[in-house]
Design a protein around this motif. Structure first.
Motif, PDB file in Angstrom:
ATOM      1  N   SER A 133       0.851  -1.174   0.155  1.00 43.95           N
ATOM      2  CA  SER A 133       0.018  -0.053   0.003  1.00 43.95           C
ATOM      3  C   SER A 133       0.851   1.270   0.060  1.00 43.95           C
ATOM      4  O   SER A 133       1.992   1.122   0.477  1.00 43.95           O
ATOM      5  N   THR A 139      -4.510  10.152  -1.288  1.00 47.98           N
ATOM      6  CA  THR A 139      -5.019   8.664  -1.453  1.00 47.98           C
ATOM      7  C   THR A 139      -4.051   7.583  -0.995  1.00 47.98           C
ATOM      8  O   THR A 139      -2.943   7.656  -0.976  1.00 47.98           O
ATOM      9  N   ASN A 141      -3.777   3.738  -1.499  1.00 46.36           N
ATOM     10  CA  ASN A 141      -3.739   2.645  -2.403  1.00 46.36           C
ATOM     11  C   ASN A 141      -3.252   1.473  -2.020  1.00 46.36           C
ATOM     12  O   ASN A 141      -2.035   1.492  -1.615  1.00 46.36           O
ATOM     13  N   THR A 143      -2.564  -2.917  -2.917  1.00 45.11           N
ATOM     14  CA  THR A 143      -2.623  -3.893  -4.010  1.00 45.11           C
ATOM     15  C   THR A 143      -2.683  -5.345  -3.569  1.00 45.11           C
ATOM     16  O   THR A 143      -1.976  -5.717  -2.441  1.00 45.11           O
ATOM     17  N   TYR A 162      -8.251   3.159  -2.070  1.00 47.91           N
ATOM     18  CA  TYR A 162      -8.313   2.230  -3.351  1.00 47.91           C
ATOM     19  C   TYR A 162      -7.818   1.287  -3.034  1.00 47.91           C
ATOM     20  O   TYR A 162      -6.815   1.035  -2.346  1.00 47.91           O
ATOM     21  N   GLY A 165      -6.484  -0.135  -7.410  1.00 48.18           N
ATOM     22  CA  GLY A 165      -6.750   1.108  -8.505  1.00 48.18           C
ATOM     23  C   GLY A 165      -8.225   1.539  -8.390  1.00 48.18           C
ATOM     24  O   GLY A 165      -8.614   2.403  -9.112  1.00 48.18           O
TER      25      GLY A 165
END
Length: 194
Positions: A133, A139, A141, A143, A162, A165
């Motif tokens: 992350s 933001t 994000n 993964t 997020y 994405g």
């Protein structure tokens, strides 16, 4: 047959007495309950009638798989997080190659009861499970190998969260002093009732 209780059972704070009954539907007769993998937090037990009870002082989540067996022999299992959350911490539960949970430090940001979690601690906890992350000031994000869809109604708050994405939630944040490092960090706000 299905087990209908939520995937997260929070017995309260360490040292508090707790009792919750697990439930199932679709089978015949009374159900017999057991744990087929994992262990409950120290001090808690599951009765054969499906009652989790006791007083625990353990301060980390336990992930157990419970099984309900109907009188016809039909069985159903469900993975459940049972977490005794220490004062000043917040439970984080996520699905990635099974159910995962951890407690992270939190602070109360205002008198309205808005509770916040420091992003850095959550990112470290995710990293320990192989979830990458990043945070760029606006933001966050992460993964994962799991498929995650975008949220059609993520809210209008200032900061975006997020996964792979895809925007899954907007949230408010507050800069505050981390109680451990004594340095300013970003805390992501979450209402206590959510």
């Amino acid at each position: 047959m299905s087990i209908t209780n939520p995937s997260v059972v929070t017995p309260g704070k360490p040292g508090e007495a707790f009792q919750q009954t697990l439930t199932a539907t679709g089978g015949t007769g009374n159900y017999t309950w057991s744990i087929v993998s994992g262990t409950l937090p120290t001090g808690l037990q599951l009765s054969s009638s499906g009652v989790i009870s006791g007083t625990s002082t353990q301060t980390k989540p336990s992930i157990v798989t419970v099984q309900a067996t109907g009188s016809s022999g039909m069985t159903q299992t469900k993975q459940v997080v049972v977490d005794v959350v220490p004062h000043g911490q917040r439970e984080v539960v996520w699905q990635a190659s099974g159910l995962n949970a951890a407690n992270v430090p939190s602070i109360v940001a205002d008198n309205a009861g808005t509770e916040t979690m420091p992003i850095w601690y959550v990112m470290q906890m995710f990293a320990s499970y192989g979830i990458k992350s990043t945070w760029n000031g606006h933001t966050w994000n992460s993964t994962t190998s799991s498929s995650v869809s975008a949220n059609a109604n993520p809210g209008t708050e200032k900061f975006g969260i997020y996964v792979n994405g895809n925007l899954v939630q907007n949230a408010n944040g507050v800069a505050a002093v981390d109680p451990n490092s004594k340095k300013n960090t970003m805390f992501m706000a979450k209402n206590k009732d959510a």
